[in-house]
Scaffold this motif. Structure first.
Motif, mmCIF file in Angstrom:
data_model
loop_
_atom_site.group_PDB
_atom_site.id
_atom_site.type_symbol
_atom_site.label_atom_id
_atom_site.label_comp_id
_atom_site.label_asym_id
_atom_site.label_seq_id
_atom_site.Cartn_x
_atom_site.Cartn_y
_atom_site.Cartn_z
ATOM 1 N N ARG A 136 32.361 29.392 -45.370
ATOM 2 C CA ARG A 136 33.671 28.488 -45.549
ATOM 3 C C ARG A 136 34.125 27.724 -44.387
ATOM 4 N N GLU A 137 34.024 28.155 -43.197
ATOM 5 C CA GLU A 137 34.593 27.311 -41.982
ATOM 6 C C GLU A 137 33.700 26.233 -41.861
ATOM 7 N N THR A 138 32.274 26.217 -41.959
ATOM 8 C CA THR A 138 31.529 25.027 -42.139
ATOM 9 C C THR A 138 31.989 23.916 -43.016
ATOM 10 N N ASN A 139 32.143 24.444 -44.343
ATOM 11 C CA ASN A 139 32.823 23.417 -45.468
ATOM 12 C C ASN A 139 34.130 23.094 -44.914
ATOM 13 N N ARG A 146 37.533 27.469 -37.223
ATOM 14 C CA ARG A 146 37.557 28.001 -35.988
ATOM 15 C C ARG A 146 36.815 29.427 -36.136
ATOM 16 N N ILE A 147 35.872 29.879 -35.419
ATOM 17 C CA ILE A 147 35.291 31.032 -35.350
ATOM 18 C C ILE A 147 35.325 31.721 -33.823
ATOM 19 N N PRO A 170 34.721 24.771 -33.924
ATOM 20 C CA PRO A 170 34.736 25.151 -32.918
ATOM 21 C C PRO A 170 34.424 26.687 -32.859
ATOM 22 N N ILE A 171 33.422 27.127 -31.970
ATOM 23 C CA ILE A 171 33.024 28.463 -32.185
ATOM 24 C C ILE A 171 32.909 29.157 -30.635
ATOM 25 N N TYR A 210 36.617 36.783 -36.094
ATOM 26 C CA TYR A 210 38.055 36.006 -36.436
ATOM 27 C C TYR A 210 37.483 34.694 -37.201
ATOM 28 N N PHE A 211 38.173 34.272 -38.174
ATOM 29 C CA PHE A 211 37.921 33.312 -38.760
ATOM 30 C C PHE A 211 39.153 32.658 -39.216
ATOM 31 N N LEU A 212 39.492 31.360 -38.825
ATOM 32 C CA LEU A 212 40.665 30.556 -39.170
ATOM 33 C C LEU A 212 41.110 30.436 -40.477
#
Length: 736
Positions: A568-571, A580-581, A606-607, A645-647
């Motif tokens: 989901r963060e990738t998309n 953000r991860i 950004p990871i 954590y996932f933004l």
């Protein structure tokens, strides 16, 4: 002067991706200002199976141990704590050889060699491990002999060697040896009727070279003196013998000095200490075990006599005797370690807590409590029914968790208690409370993981104790270690049955809760408590996978959900939405999870990874991991909490706390829990605590793209930021 770690570089040499730290204005500002346009232009061409993108897990574990050793050279750390770090390095390395090196040797012995994502074979990995381990063990003794022992002597803490014994010390040593040591020793002369003895794993032993013939005409010239574990390895000299300071002699020095007394009429030409490390892993075939506890008891006996994996010999031992020992244990020169000092350094732990020298130790502190627990309400169930309580140990007290169980044991309205136990300690208040609850007529069920490595024996003992009190004891699921940390309490309130739960990232171990960083959540959330009840049902009974409302659990839903969250963060990044991860774990070795993070980085996410120990991912690789940073925080406390954590495009930030590291075993072969934090208050709190770690510039190490690590230090006018000290100052204060 001790040479610095060859894997370290200066902070100015860091790749840009690894040098980034959050801005002072906070994480949200950091999310907006970090560029999303880092998408790799050639990402489609990057082969994520390329071995150069991965670090071998055992080599990464060795790098962590080196970071621990580095703390022994940190002048800002109290002296006895520096000694403790050096001894932790020694203890960690013992387990590394007992389990990790032993495992690689087994692969070779049984022709099961396989290459992991990094491409190294077990033979190649062992060769690299040997080179690094020999260098770092030599360095460890150099630090001990040239830095720590002289510094301790200035503080009047002395380990007096034989060449410095006064006449009074010699007289006292002789008397002590005759009365306390000699009667317990059993020297073994080597000849055809006395073959080389089977020596216990990590035991202290001496090889003695003799001259002359004994009463029976035997003249083999060799003997072995095993030092019983009941004997202390360091002995304090009485104050009346040496009045100034705290003074010790080594057991080995006493035996060396009086070895002649053990072989009457013969001449001792030399007496040299050595220690053998054996394979200490247990091998139980689930298909062939009908009684796990009974099978495990049998295996525990064999652990002390597994195959040899390492031989440590004092470096003054003559070459012909060293070669004799190497042949005796069927080892090679690669597995031989000549050391400049005692071969069993971990026995020095007893010195690190000297009450006479508090200034050489970390200052004590009183763990804090959240405001609700400072109220006049003493019924913890009443407090939890109003709001979730989140504790961050050791900065905040573990006592509320114990009190919750103690109150449940006495509360007439509590009907049942279910609890997982992985590591609890020998004298556990948790187990005391469960025993009391069972004796008070509560329905107590304990899921005890008796295969918790090196705690198997104590877990078998506590299982027997709970069974004797009337509790139901379950040993988990064959083939899947129960590593989840959860407690469920069923309480009658009026006409309803109400559930209360504790979920944590760490073990139910009061000692660890003072030394390890871990989160605890106390909750009465209906959905979460129902999920916990379902998971206990799966562990205790039988049935198909049950659908959970909030809880993620391995080996069923955890991996898939984490991959979905990363995707989901990738998309979001691909659609130019904020992304953000942040992941905080002890270890990151799972290739599938690493590939998912690489793909997210290629999309521009950004990871930031806070990985204490093993990390097989390599950050800062152009086109692969240029937006990823990896840092390891090594400080007063062992970083143990797992936080994800996932933004989520800033619409609904998500934070999960978990018992699981990102390793194959945790995600596929263990029962693990992962639970969401809900409500802005708790999410913002943990987010700020993650930010504190990301801003650390005094106890943090950042990983470079080649897998090496660099210690961060403040530059110019930059403020010093010590994450653990900041959390101590914030969370141990009364007003929060």
């Amino acid at each position: 002067m001790i040479a610095t770690d060859p894997t370290s570089t200066t902070t100015s040499q860091l790749p840009q991706a690894a040098a980034d730290t959050p801005t002072e204005s906070g994480m949200n500002n950091e999310v907006r200002t970090r560029p999303v346009a880092n998408k790799a232009t050639d990402s489609s061409a990057a082969n994520l199976d390329d071995p150069s993108f991965y670090t071998h897990r055992e080599l990464s574990q060795l790098q962590f141990n080196i970071r621990v050793l580095e703390q022994a050279l940190d002048d800002s750390t109290p002296l006895l704590e520096r000694l403790k770090f050096l001894l932790i390095f020694s203890s960690n390395l013992d387990e590394f050889f007992e389990i990790r090196v032993a495992g690689l040797k087994e692969q070779i012995a049984f022709a099961r060699e396989k290459r992991d994502a990094d491409g190294l074979s077990p033979t190649e990995a062992l060769a690299q491990i040997s080179l690094i381990a020999h260098e770092q063990i030599a360095r460890q003794y150099q630090i001990l002999n040239e830095v720590l022992l002289p510094s301790l002597e200035k503080e009047k803490i002395r380990f007096i060697r034989r060449r410095h014994w006064t006449a009074k010390i010699k007289t006292w040593v002789r008397r002590y040896f005759k009365e306390e040591i000699e009667p317990i020793l059993s020297p073994i002369g080597l000849d055809p009727t006395h073959p080389f003895p089977l020596l216990v794993n990590k035991s202290l032993n001496f090889i003695v070279e003799l001259d002359g013939t004994d009463a029976f005409g035997r003249d083999s010239g060799l003997a072995i003196i095993p030092a019983p574990r009941s004997l202390p390895r360091i002995i304090k000299i009485p104050d009346e013998i040496v009045e100034d300071g705290v003074n010790y002699v080594f057991l080995s020095s006493m035996i060396h000095a009086h070895a002649n007394d053990l072989f009457h009429g013969m001449q001792v030409k030399g007496c040299y200490q050595f220690r053998l490390t054996r394979n200490a892993d247990l091998s139980l075939d689930p298909e062939e075990v009908d009684d796990l506890a009974r099978a495990l008891r049998g295996e525990l006996v064999q652990r002390r006599f597994g195959d040899a994996v390492r031989l440590e010999v004092v470096n003054s031992c003559p070459t012909h005797l060293v070669d004799y020992l190497v042949r005796q244990f069927n080892l090679t020169q690669q597995e031989l370690y000549l050391v400049d000092g005692p071969v069993n350094l971990t026995r020095l732990f007893s010195v690190t807590g000297l009450k006479s020298h508090p200034h050489l130790q970390f200052p004590p502190f009183t763990p804090g409590l959240p405001k609700p627990l400072l109220s006049k309400i003493t019924n913890i169930f009443q407090l939890i029914s109003r709001q979730d309580l989140l504790l961050y140990h050791p900065f905040e007290s573990f006592t509320p968790v114990v009190d919750m169980l103690r109150q449940a044991a006495k509360d007439p309205n509590v009907l049942a208690i279910k609890q997982t136990l992985y590591r609890t300690g020998a004298n556990s208040e948790i187990v005391d409370a469960l025993v009391e609850a069972a004796r008070n007529g509560k329905e107590v069920t304990a899921v005890i993981e008796i295969r918790a490595r090196f705690d198997e024996e104590s877990n078998l003992a506590l299982a027997a104790r709970l069974q004797a009190a009337g509790a139901v004891v379950i040993y988990g699921v064959i083939g899947f270690k129960t590593h989840a940390k959860m407690m469920l309490i069923l309480r009658r309130e009026g006409s309803e049955l109400v559930r209360y739960a504790h979920l944590g990232t760490g073990n139910y171990h009061a000692g660890n809760a003072r030394l390890y960083t871990d989160y605890s959540l106390l909750t009465s959330d209906d959905a979460l408590c129902e999920d916990v009840a379902k998971l206990f049902g799966q562990l205790i009974g039988m049935g198909k996978i049950l659908r959970m409302k909030k809880l993620l659990h391995a080996p069923f839903t955890l991996r898939k959900t984490l991959l979905d969250l990363i995707a989901r963060e990738t998309n979001n990044a691909l659609q130019n939405k904020p992304s953000r991860i942040i992941i905080k774990v002890n270890s990151l070795t799972d290739a599938r999870m690493i590939k998912a993070l690489y793909k997210a980085s290629q999309a521009g996410v950004p990871i930031d990874l806070i990985v204490r120990g093993m990390c097989c991912l390599r950050p800062g690789i152009p086109g692969v991991s240029s937006t990823i940073t990896v840092r390891s925080v090594i400080g007063r406390f062992l970083e143990h909490s797992r936080v994800y954590y996932f933004l989520n495009a800033e619409a609904d930030e998500q934070i999960y706390l978990s018992s699981a590291d990102w390793m194959e075993r945790n995600l596929d072969r263990r029962v693990e829990t992962c639970f969401p934090l809900e409500g802005k208050r708790l999410i913002n709190r943990v987010k700020k605590e993650l930010e504190t770690y990301l801003a650390d510039n005094i106890r943090a190490w950042v990983q470079n793209s080649d897998g090496s690590y660099t210690a961060i230090s403040p530059t110019g006018t930059q403020l010093i930021r010590n994450s653990q000290q900041s959390l101590l100052e914030k969370l141990t204060s009364v007003a929060k």
